[in-house]
Design an enzyme around this catalytic site. Structure first.
Site, short mmCIF file in Angstrom:
data_model
loop_
_atom_site.label_atom_id
_atom_site.label_comp_id
_atom_site.label_asym_id
_atom_site.label_seq_id
_atom_site.Cartn_x
_atom_site.Cartn_y
_atom_site.Cartn_z
N GLY A 148 0.84 -1.21 0.00
CA GLY A 148 0.00 0.00 0.00
C GLY A 148 0.87 1.25 0.00
O GLY A 148 2.09 1.17 0.09
N TYR A 173 -2.53 -19.44 -0.12
CA TYR A 173 -3.33 -18.21 0.10
C TYR A 173 -4.80 -18.57 0.39
O TYR A 173 -5.39 -18.09 1.36
CB TYR A 173 -3.21 -17.32 -1.13
CG TYR A 173 -4.14 -16.12 -1.18
CD1 TYR A 173 -3.82 -14.95 -0.50
CD2 TYR A 173 -5.31 -16.16 -1.92
CE1 TYR A 173 -4.66 -13.84 -0.56
CE2 TYR A 173 -6.16 -15.05 -1.99
CZ TYR A 173 -5.83 -13.89 -1.31
OH TYR A 173 -6.66 -12.81 -1.37
N VAL A 183 -7.22 -5.71 -15.03
CA VAL A 183 -7.86 -4.49 -15.55
C VAL A 183 -6.85 -3.34 -15.55
O VAL A 183 -6.73 -2.61 -16.54
CB VAL A 183 -9.13 -4.13 -14.73
CG1 VAL A 183 -9.68 -2.77 -15.13
CG2 VAL A 183 -10.20 -5.21 -14.90
N GLY A 194 -2.02 -23.61 -13.27
CA GLY A 194 -2.76 -23.45 -12.02
C GLY A 194 -3.88 -22.42 -12.09
O GLY A 194 -4.57 -22.20 -11.10
#
Ligand SMILES: NC(=O)c1ccc[n+]([C@@H]2O[C@H](COP(=O)([O-])OP(=O)(O)OC[C@H]3O[C@@H](n4cnc5c(N)ncnc54)[C@H](O)[C@@H]3O)[C@@H](O)[C@H]2O)c1
Length: 317
Positions: free
Chosen positions: A36, A148, A192, A274
């Site tokens: 971030g 994850y 995107v 994957g």
């Protein structure tokens, strides 16, 4: 409301902070700035120090529990995470340290603070594994295919345990492929943003595989609306936050290229191992329990990303 947002300097977290500030809440942001950035909080900071605070700390550090306890938030929005599936495969211990142990630190903090609720960013694209039917419902079996996904699944069990043991309410939002302004084009789910950067930079976009693979693209403003609603609704539940609609990567490319005024084909490269062939999440439960539904069409949402990216590229660095 006094809220605390972990991962609040990230893509979704900072958009949520803006939303909470706009609703009149005061917000403590906890983030280690590993992916971030403070720039994402520029708008929120303008609300003033009494409304938004920032604490730079790694959630793996046990001191974060004391920090949460001291700030006494009513609701904790837990979005800080190692959010890259490929990193979790390469470094599973690190992934679990952040995504499981770090989360337990936050849960401990919320318990000690007497917080009413924790709203958790889970992952609808990974906890269910390869879906047997689409759109996937929350009742689908959970067979994650990555560390994850396994960590996000495990956190649900911890949330349930803390609710039973300590009366800490929770809502877990299983997010689809979130996109929008501020998304890092280098991230795992950033297709995107990647397309936007290339289309505006006059480069050709690369599609891995034949482009018929599908994803459920949900716009970030719609996602933070779900987080905001979950502060007071949907307790004890896992809820999908997606559109229920499959969009192929080819369709995404066509939509964005048309909006960017680009004529020309993408480059096709071998499929990445994957990768799921198809994905979409049934948002029916969130409609019932949160009164939530996505508003933003792909066309509008991707145009917003192109606009944001164009401004960012023009901004002096
Ligand atoms: N983007 C998506 O499509 C998507 C889909 C499903 C779930 N999610 C989840 O949503 C949440 C937010 O994701 P995002 O896309 O905004 O990613 P992001 O990387 O922009 O945000 C994550 C934030 O957490 C912070 N962080 C990372 N490790 C930390 C640590 N050890 N201590 C403190 N802060 C730490 C980062 O600096 C960053 O600001 C994550 O939990 C992610 O797993 C995202």
């Amino acid at each position: 409301m006094k809220a605390l947002v972990t991962g609040g300097a990230g893509f979704i977290g900072s958009t949520l902070v803006d939303r909470l500030v706009a609703e009149g809440h005061s917000v403590d942001v906890v983030d280690d700035l590993s992916t971030g950035s403070l720039a994402n909080l520029a708008d929120a900071r303008a609300a003033g120090e009494h409304r938004v605070s920032f604490q730079r700390i790694d959630i793996r550090d046990g001191a974060v529990a004391e920090l949460v306890q001291r700030r006494r938030p009513e609701v904790v929005f837990h979005l800080a995470a190692q959010a890259d599936v490929r990193v979790s495969v390469a470094r599973p211990t690190f992934d679990a340290e952040v995504n499981v142990l770090g989360t337990i630190n936050i849960l401990e903090g919320a318990r000690l603070a007497g917080s009413r609720k924790i709203v958790f960013a889970s992952s609808g694209g990974t906890i269910y594994g390869e879906p047997e039917e689409l759109p996937v419902r929350e009742s689908h079996s959970q067979r994650p295919l990555s560390p994850y996904g396994a960590a996000k699944k495990a956190v649900y069990d911890y949330l349930t345990v803390y609710r039973e043991l300590h009366g800490l309410e929770f809502t877990a939002l299983a997010l689809a492929n979130v996109y929008g302004p501020r998304q890092d084009p280098f991230g795992e789910a950033g297709v995107v943003s990647i397309f936007a950067g290339k289309l505006l930079g006059g480069e050709r976009c690369t599609i891995f595989g034949d482009g018929t693979q599908t994803r459920d693209f949900v716009f970030v403003d719609d996602v933070v609306d779900a987080f905001s609603r979950a502060a007071s609704r949907g307790s004890g539940l896992l809820m999908n936050i997606g559109t229920g609609r499959e969009t192929s990567v080819n369709e995404l490319y066509r939509t964005m290229a048309a909006n960017a005024g680009v004529v020309g084909d993408p480059v096709y490269a071998p499929a990445r191992p994957g990768e799921l062939a198809r994905s979409s999440l049934d948002p029916g439960r969130a409609a019932i329990h949160l009164g939530w539904k996505p508003w933003t069409e792909l066309d509008q949402g991707t145009s917003a990303v192109l606009e944001w990216m164009a401004k960012t590229q023009q901004a002096p660095s």
